[in-house]
Write an enzyme that holds these catalytic residues in place. Structure first.
Site, PDB file in Angstrom:
ATOM      1  N   GLU A 320      20.381  40.129   6.861  1.00  0.00           N
ATOM      2  CA  GLU A 320      20.456  39.239   5.698  1.00  0.00           C
ATOM      3  C   GLU A 320      20.320  37.782   6.152  1.00  0.00           C
ATOM      4  OE1 GLU A 320      22.867  41.487   2.295  1.00  0.00           O
ATOM      5  OE2 GLU A 320      24.145  40.220   3.523  1.00  0.00           O
ATOM      6  N   CYS A 404      27.451  39.754  -4.966  1.00  0.00           N
ATOM      7  CA  CYS A 404      27.693  38.331  -4.752  1.00  0.00           C
ATOM      8  C   CYS A 404      26.779  37.448  -5.594  1.00  0.00           C
ATOM      9  CB  CYS A 404      27.522  37.988  -3.278  1.00  0.00           C
ATOM     10  SG  CYS A 404      26.057  38.699  -2.521  1.00  0.00           S
TER      11      CYS A 404
END
Lengths: 657, 657
Positions: A320, A404
């Site tokens: 990520e 998120c």
């Protein structure tokens, strides 16, 4: 002890209020005007704020409370129902981030029912907090004895979002119940960790920036010191536990070197952005030149070698985060929405610290492209990653297991007002061009500022600068890189004609005016009078953008930009395909008007070469055809389909599908 | 207690030896001949075994001991040096898996220096074991108090590989030091977990099948019972911890339903394969029809809807496992090498349990294609995932952070002998066609079996069946699906001409012979005499393979197969490109001879339509051109480049690169 402490805090807050956040510091060139003092009124952002208030936040509430067990975990921890923890260990943070978005929304769009919902959640959260201040449903409901043993388990990350939500909710409503919870948590953390106490090298930075917010709110210096100490813990090989990340890969969580010695961007993009935002916040108060120097160098590594033309960062899905320099694949771009949000946060701080417009240029790029792409026009669907080329398989989703991004983009949009204006004793800064109104307190008086514009579709920006009485001060209006001819600082991307295309026109009360250009700002330093009307006209030329040749994915390709917006071709506008389009160097590109759902946009049109398969499927022919490009942030709102940002200028190679 | 126990075990082993593994059970149709009794002599596999012994295993040792801290962790735990744990929590398993490969290699290719190295490692491992039997350097060196609290942390997975290595090393060398370590570990686990003790729902299955091996070795029924109990723990919502996996996604580790109630394949492919292998091993001993029924249903879900034509499984990288039915992308195929190894393990067991050839058909497919692709021809580089189409970016690597695959493919190849022959009281089974020799003990006498073949390049297979004296028994020779016309069971893939292309010729001592076909085997039930020579000639027609239309990635595409081998076109044979090739339905495909590095292979040639970009880069033309396809397992040995298994039969769509 606690009640006394709270009394003191309460008094401090009464006397200090919002202005605490404006306290003088040693390093900042200016202070952003808080969103709560900015009324947004334009046709571009105002509807987006409304959409977040009326659609996105209800979606977040539904997902958090009904469709997933996030609130349920708090109910169990609060003793309101029986059951087991369900979910993943960072789920609490989604509740806090939703609350933060709600807090901002209540300022922009008061809503008693929504405030009641937030108050109910806050009651649950307060009841779920342990007497010693600890709060984390994952550990509390399962194995409290293991709390604070594994630095990668986001206990402090969740706590950071609690603090951010608490400060925001207090600012929005004046209610301090959640703020008290946050203070108790921060004090609990402070009692365990710090110099002479236990070490803590967080696996996911976030608490640092949150503690500075708490410091600004409470004026308790220990929170600032704790934030500084957390940063100083990194790069010392002190991480323990780290079951959630690969211990060997200290670069993943920016733990391979002390922060002040960092020179390269590494690892998980969101962790990095939050960390540097925290370091910038600390430096703003402590004047720490070590952080400043490191951040400037790392920022160059991000922007010069590792950023997409959309302002997105973190090209690699496996971590990520960041890969090697210039590795910016388009179809497999990770470009997490949260990382673009992080770019907005960090660049805002860098702008305040340095007074340099280049940081706001990057902020604007990330905001209007990489971040805004993360939410659908209707406000109800989200991208976690934001690709720059699609074979048609991507689609925004209702929600994510790791959720998120939705609340993060929601809180960013609701707090957009934070990024528009700035000020110091003798200057007013206009950073973003958003139709809005505010009042700024200079040393001697309040000045009304009102911006009128149809930006980003048009380049005309009117700024009313209206002091109560005549006074000399400087108005600093950002002079965007896309006007001056710098596609991005550092030359990772350049414009075909790397000069200003057209002149920027600037007048005051219809009279030409003297101005200088300093650090990326048009500076008008003069004696201002009530109702002075500044008129600026930025040239909205269509720009052809090229990559450095090191970016293999973009060799012999061109991207289109107009104003701050990056464009893409989408199948739905081009007979269902996009990956068959060649835009020759000679093709002229012109603007057109278009509606994407209910969004009125300026689209682009050009005569391109389009490949099509001949009947029988054994050959291919090229035909000249009009193609259309739409703003990148609007793609994938009319169904899934092919999409492409970087158009080939000639056929280098082909692939049969 | 332990010494007495060990004495008993020792006696049991003396009397029982290898034949223990052959103990009668309630469900198995036949028993595989152990690799240690099979001498492989052909030109295909023999060099591969040698390569693993002389190249791959030294690479594994170098990586495990020198280039990474895996052995170093054991040295620290053994008190031989100071330091901290480094690596990730499942790194111990790579040491054990390398030892298992070494054990098999020592049988195939005795090597005193290698055995000394293994003995040194085993000394370290034994010294690193705690007095209570626990062994795991990650916990021992960091936070022993947290052991056995998080079911996803692979403590039992590592222990399973310890047991497999220990049994293999004991079988290979007769040395029981590692076996004693393994028994102490198993007893330690047994003392904590089981009926009336603590629950354990492993996050990564492996211990189950290992415990059955330990049961076969020791005849201690408690290990079999423990394996059975571990399986019975699943699907009860008992998982605790699970920091390493998403708690909500119980399907990830096959924990959403009890094993006996499972009907669909879900989650992580390797976990699934190891679990069902363990369930099959338990069922073989207990006769559990519940496991059998579930496994048959799940197997159909794998093979009918979720398997690549290469026998690879687990299409999705995000969970290293299964996605939705028919989601089998080629360029993004995950297809972990370890999952293909798991397919070999599980299908071997299913074959033994049912006597049905279809399981061995699938085993052969996974072995010769999906698994063998995981290792370079030189034996020194590895694929973790095995794509079926490449834009040229893939390359085998020296090693991986998560290094499960190299030692796994090494141990599979070294133990290839396990998969060739089987037997029961009155039958001999020939499952794979590998030039090799063995001796099989039927009820009354030993029978020498010797296979001679140039398989998989030629279809002629000679089998010497030589009893000491005349006796009636059945020879069961697998009649491959690729001969009978069934590309795979269930019809996910079919041959263009879904019938036998040519007749299989079968004779004994040059005389035609009567045979039946039962459950996918050619059965010759007759009185055999010394030196009877069976000759079989399988037709090696080139097959055009098609997918069910539900597999979107393969619409209007064809794959080429000859014998058990799947072919691909690789850029290096085709002017540097592969993704520009169309193989029309009418194109004739013929065989050719070729060398891929030092590997002599049968390749395929056809007159195809090849697209090429015209000078100037503004158009494309199609030309007729001879193209060449090589066996899939050989690709990527001559540098990186484009590769394609599923060739388009016409141009459906194109994409500009």
């Amino acid at each position: 002890m606690l009640p006394a402490l709270h009394r003191n805090l309460f008094i401090a807050v009464l006397f200090c209020g919002v202005s605490c956040a404006m306290a003088q510091n040693t390093l900042q060139q200016y202070q952003s005007v808080n969103f709560s003092k900015v009324r947004i009124m334009d046709n571009f952002w105002r509807p987006k704020l409304e959409k977040v208030s009326t659609v996105t936040i209800p979606v977040c509430i539904d997902q958090t409370e009904v469709k997933t067990p996030r609130i349920r975990n708090f109910e169990i921890a609060a003793g309101k129902r029986k059951g087991k923890f369900e979910g993943i260990f960072y789920d609490d943070s989604d509740v806090f981030k939703a609350l933060e978005a709600i807090a901002y929304s209540l300022k922009n769009h008061p809503d008693a029912a929504l405030e009641k919902k937030a108050d109910d959640w806050i009651d649950l959260i307060a009841a779920a907090q342990l007497p010693d201040g600890y709060i984390n449903t994952y550990y509390t409901l399962q194995f409290l004895d293991k709390r604070w043993t594994d630095m990668s388990m986001h206990e402090d990350y969740n706590g950071g979002h609690l603090i951010e939500a608490a400060v925001a909710y207090f600012d929005a409503t004046g209610k301090r119940k959640l703020l008290d919870v946050a203070i108790r948590f921060a004090d609990h953390f402070d009692s365990l960790f710090g110099p002479g106490k236990r070490d803590w090298v967080t696996g996911h930075q976030e608490l640092e920036l949150a503690l500075v917010k708490l410091y600004s709110n409470t004026k308790q210096k220990k929170y600032l010191q704790l934030a500084d100490w957390l940063l100083s813990e990194r790069g010392q090989k002190k991480a323990v536990g780290y079951t959630w990340t690969d211990w060997k890969d200290t670069a993943y969580a920016q733990d391979s070197k002390p922060v002040r010695e960092q020179k390269e961007i590494t690892g998980h993009a969101v962790r990095a952005m939050y960390m540097y935002t925290g370091a910038a916040d600390v430096a703003a108060h402590t004047g720490d030149q070590g952080y400043m120097q490191a951040m400037k160098t790392v920022w160059e590594d991000v922007v010069y070698r590792n950023m997409y033309i959309t302002g997105g960062i973190g090209s690699s899905g496996s971590n990520e985060g960041f890969s090697v320099d210039y590795d910016l694949p388009n179809e497999n771009a990770y470009c997490e929405t949260c990382a673009s949000v992080g770019m907005v946060l960090w660049n805002q701080r860098m702008g305040m610290l340095t007074g340099e417009g280049k940081y706001i240029d990057v902020l604007e790029k990330s905001l209007y492209n990489g971040a805004l792409d993360g939410i659908s026009l209707a406000g109800d669907k989200f991208f976690y990653g934001n690709v720059l080329a699609s074979n048609g398989k991507q689609a925004r989703r209702d929600w994510f297991g790791t959720a998120c991004c939705p609340a993060n983009i929601a809180r960013l949009i609701e707090s957009l007002g934070n990024y528009i204006y700035g000020y110091n004793n003798n200057s007013i800064w206009v950073n973003l061009f958003v139709g809005s109104q505010t009042e700024i307190g200079l040393k001697n008086q309040q000045v009304v500022i009102q911006t009128q514009t149809n930006y980003p579709w048009e380049g005309a920006v009117g700024i009313l600068v209206s002091p109560q009485k005549k006074e000399r001060f400087a108005l600093r209006v950002r002079y965007p890189g896309w006007v001056s001819g710098e596609a991005v600082p550092g030359g990772l991307y350049t414009y075909e004609n790397n000069k200003q295309h057209s002149l920027t026109l600037l007048s005051i009360n219809n009279q030409p005016v003297k101005y200088t250009i300093e650090n990326g700002y048009l500076v008008i330093d003069r004696e201002w009078a009530p109702n002075d009307q500044v008129s600026i006209s930025f040239p909205m030329d269509i720009r052809r953008v090229y990559s450095r040749s090191e970016v293999k994915a973009n060799v012999e390709r061109v991207a289109l930009q107009r104003g701050p917006l990056i464009y893409c071709v989408e199948g739905t506008d081009n007979d269902g395909k996009a990956l068959n389009i060649v835009l020759p160097k000679t093709a002229q590109v012109v603007t057109a008007k278009q509606q994407v759902l209910t969004e009125n946009v300026v689209s682009l049109e050009a005569e391109a070469t389009v490949l099509s398969v001949m009947p029988g499927g054994e050959n291919v022919q090229a035909v000249k055809k009009k193609i259309r490009a739409v703003p990148y942030y609007t793609w994938n709102n009319r169904g899934a389909g092919q999409m492409l940002v970087w158009l080939p200028q000639r056929i280098l190679d082909i692939k049969i599908n």
